[in-house]
Enzyme design. Structure first.
Site, PDB file in Angstrom:
ATOM      1  CE1 TYR A  57       0.821  -0.006   4.399  1.00 35.54           C
ATOM      2  CE2 TYR A  57      -1.444  -0.613   4.819  1.00 35.54           C
ATOM      3  CZ  TYR A  57      -0.174  -0.371   5.273  1.00 35.54           C
ATOM      4  OH  TYR A  57       0.086  -0.490   6.594  1.00 35.54           O
ATOM      5  CD  GLU A  58      -0.064   6.073   0.910  1.00 32.79           C
ATOM      6  OE1 GLU A  58       0.474   6.662  -0.035  1.00 32.79           O
ATOM      7  OE2 GLU A  58      -1.206   6.327   1.312  1.00 32.79           O
ATOM      8  N   GLY A  59       1.650   2.690  -2.666  1.00 27.89           N
ATOM      9  CA  GLY A  59       2.562   2.493  -3.798  1.00 27.89           C
ATOM     10  C   GLY A  59       3.466   1.308  -3.541  1.00 27.89           C
TER      11      GLY A  59
END
Ligand SMILES: Cc1cc2nc3c(=O)[nH]c(=O)nc-3n(C[C@H](O)[C@H](O)[C@H](O)COP(=O)(O)OP(=O)(O)OC[C@H]3O[C@@H](n4cnc5c(N)ncnc54)[C@H](O)[C@@H]3O)c2cc1C
Length: 575
Positions: free
Chosen positions: A430-432
């Site tokens: 998550y968050e890239g």
């Protein structure tokens, strides 16, 4: 099961000796961050982490958050803990005075947040997302929106979420389909978002969703995305939560880890929303915010590593198995065996290196924020994908080593070691994902500016000559930067992006350990000599076991790109 104990000595060492807390405290507005105040904050935070959050981490994982008819119940103890968290002012710690925050530097909130993440990663995600939403509002919200939402969110009475992902739009947000139709002074938002952390829960009286959506006339792609604030309960004129909005939680996910953190499918059906910033500029705002969120997720890697290390160390001191290779005799605690020592040293040294890099990046963000210094901002921009990608990938390795130290007891759930590995697993997604961080590093942070910031940093590291393997490491980085800047084929440059990110992390961590060893050498005859001697030995271990990998990674980046692209799609499965 061993209790979490915040690594206060190392945190203070990094703050004072490596990250320059004294200099940060001289910046206008940060004068309150005196050594005494910071010490008191760290002490109190460590009590909260050990006394309140750690005891509900394992039970929260076992019980998980539960969904019934659109409502979500968090595990036993979470509501009470969140209440205490807000009453203690912890939610407000990093935010501006203007909105009821304590206005402390990021360098001070970083170790505090590390403690929340170490002691209970699932719990810590709620304030993390609220923080992201607060930042977006501070940055681009109208005065009216700021007044209506910020004080309550800073206090923690209302929590925040970030709604980017849709089934067809994950890493590629240009595919976002959620619609926003203008209706008087507001918009009506319709569509489905998935994987929304704390999208629904029972901790707070209102939930403020920040939602990416498109207006009917918006252009295709990323240039047609706008950002909206969509409250669960639309505030009345007096500011109190009013009518239930058309934002419903359709279900929550069953996941590998972070079971206590509800991951919601959100359905928006003509929900009242208010534009944040300008139409079609939503992704820009999200990107500014994402830097902070990516840093925060990188810190999760540091935090989970610390927790896994503490648990493995406690187990290694207790578990009796095998004889001492030199002394012989009866069976001994496994911490006496060289291979267990090696694993513990890998855990400890990399955790300390990652912590130092993260805190130094936080200090640069503080300087950039207060002085508008371009060099500090550029350094932080360069290092944020490294802190995110390297610390989380290494965090998984370290949590896995923690399981290994436990032997079979690590693979069963009773010891808690397995939970850290399961919880750590999301941090590289998550968050890239790591792949996306690495492409950001190679493309935006290096190639786009001809490697200028990276080269300035390389020159800085070259000044530290005496530390073993550091010069070979920084030469490897330098070779890769030249390669990336010169390479015209993006498939070849990006094929080495993740190995390059890892190389950057390992060498930046080595740079910090070299600085740490130098600082510790000056203090090794002080009353705390044992801590400093351990720091020097840990830095040397890092040089010999971790930094030594740098030249191999350079080869993977510089020579290995064509190999990555060699097979046709059919050849992957050729018998
Ligand atoms: C527990 C959990 C909590 C989450 N919380 C939130 C939240 O609060 N808000 C929110 O909006 N989202 C949230 N997410 C979504 C998360 O941010 C996405 O899962 C993530 O961005 C990856 O998108 P994806 O799952 O669609 O994977 P995909 O984008 O489909 O990626 C699959 C694989 O392909 C790779 N890939 C994709 N594109 C490229 C490319 N261009 N080049 C190279 N490789 C590529 C990726 O690295 C990955 O390995 C959460 C997800 C989970 C599981």
């Amino acid at each position: 099961m061993s209790a979490y104990s915040a690594p206060l000595k190392d945190m203070r060492f990094v703050l004072n000796e490596l990250a320059g807390l004294a200099e940060v405290a001289k910046l206008p507005g940060y004068e309150e961050a005196t050594p005494d105040t910071v010490d008191a904050i760290l002490e109190e935070a460590s009590k909260f982490a050990s006394g309140v959050l750690d005891p509900i981490n394992y039970s929260g994982d076992r019980e998980g958050s539960k969904w019934t008819d659109g409502e979500v119940r968090t595990p036993k103890g979470f509501r009470e803990a969140y209440k205490q968290f807000c009453e203690g002012g912890w939610n407000a710690l990093p935010f501006e005075h203007e909105w009821g925050g304590q206005g402390l530097p990021r360098l001070v909130s970083t170790p505090v947040q590390e403690m929340w993440k170490s002691s209970n990663m699932s719990f810590s995600l709620c304030p993390l997302l609220t923080g992201g939403a607060i930042e977006a509002l501070v940055l681009r919200g109208s005065d009216e929106l700021k007044k209506a939402y910020l004080p309550k969110m800073v206090e923690g009475r209302w929590t925040g979420t970030m709604n980017l992902t849709e089934p067809q739009a994950g890493s590629d947000l240009s595919l976002v389909k959620t619609r926003a139709e203008r209706s008087g002074d507001h918009y009506l938002i319709s569509g489905q978002k998935i994987f929304i952390t704390y999208g629904e829960h029972d901790l707070a009286e209102n939930i403020v969703h920040l939602v990416l959506a498109r207006t009917p006339e918006a252009p295709e792609g990323v240039k047609g995305i706008s950002l909206f604030i969509v409250p669960k309960f639309v505030p009345e004129k007096d500011g109190k939560p009013g009518k239930r909005n058309g934002a419903k939680c359709a279900s929550i996910e069953h996941k590998l880890g972070i079971h206590a953190s509800p991951t919601a499918v959100m359905v928006y059906d003509k929900a009242v929303g208010y534009l944040v910033g300008q139409e079609n500029h939503g992704l820009e705002t999200m990107f500014i915010m994402m830097n902070a969120a990516r840093f925060a997720v990188g810190l999760e890697g540091v935090a989970i590593s610390e927790r896994a290390f503490q648990r493995a160390l406690a187990f290694a001191k207790e578990r009796v198995q095998g004889r001492d290779l030199v002394a012989g005799g009866k069976s001994v605690p496994i911490i006496r065996h060289p291979d267990v020592r090696r694993m513990l040293m890998l855990m400890k040294s990399q955790t300390e290196a990652m912590r130092a890099l993260a805190y130094c990046t936080a200090a640069s963000l503080d300087f950039a924020h207060k002085t508008r210094d371009k060099h500090h901002q550029a350094f932080a921009d360069l290092m944020i994908p490294v802190v995110k990608g390297w610390s989380t990938e290494t965090g998984i390795d370290i949590a896995s080593l923690g399981v290994q130290v436990h032997g079979g007891m690590g693979f069963v759930e009773e010891t808690g070691a397995a939970q850290y590995l399961r919880d750590a697993r999301i941090t590289t997604i998550y968050e890239g994902t790591t792949g996306i961080q690495a492409m950001d590093l190679v493309g935006r942070k290096i190639a786009r500016e001809g490697g200028a910031t990276a080269k300035a940093w390389i020159a800085e590291v070259r000044k530290l000559e005496a530390f073993p393997n550091l010069q070979a490491g920084i030469q490897a980085v330098s070779d890769c930067v030249d390669f990336i800047v010169a390479e015209k084929n993006p498939n070849i440059a990006f094929a080495g992006a993740v190995p390059f990110l890892k190389l950057m992390g390992i060498v930046a961590g080595g740079w910090q350990m070299a600085r740490a060893a130098l600082a510790a050498e000056k203090k090794v005859s002080s009353p705390d000599s044992s801590f400093y001697a351990a720091k020097i030995a840990t830095a040397r271990f890092y040089a010999d076991h971790v930094l030594v990998q740098a030249p191999g990674l350079r080869d993977a980046v510089v020579k290995g790109g064509a190999d990555v692209m060699a097979l046709s799609e059919d050849q992957f499965l050729a018998a």
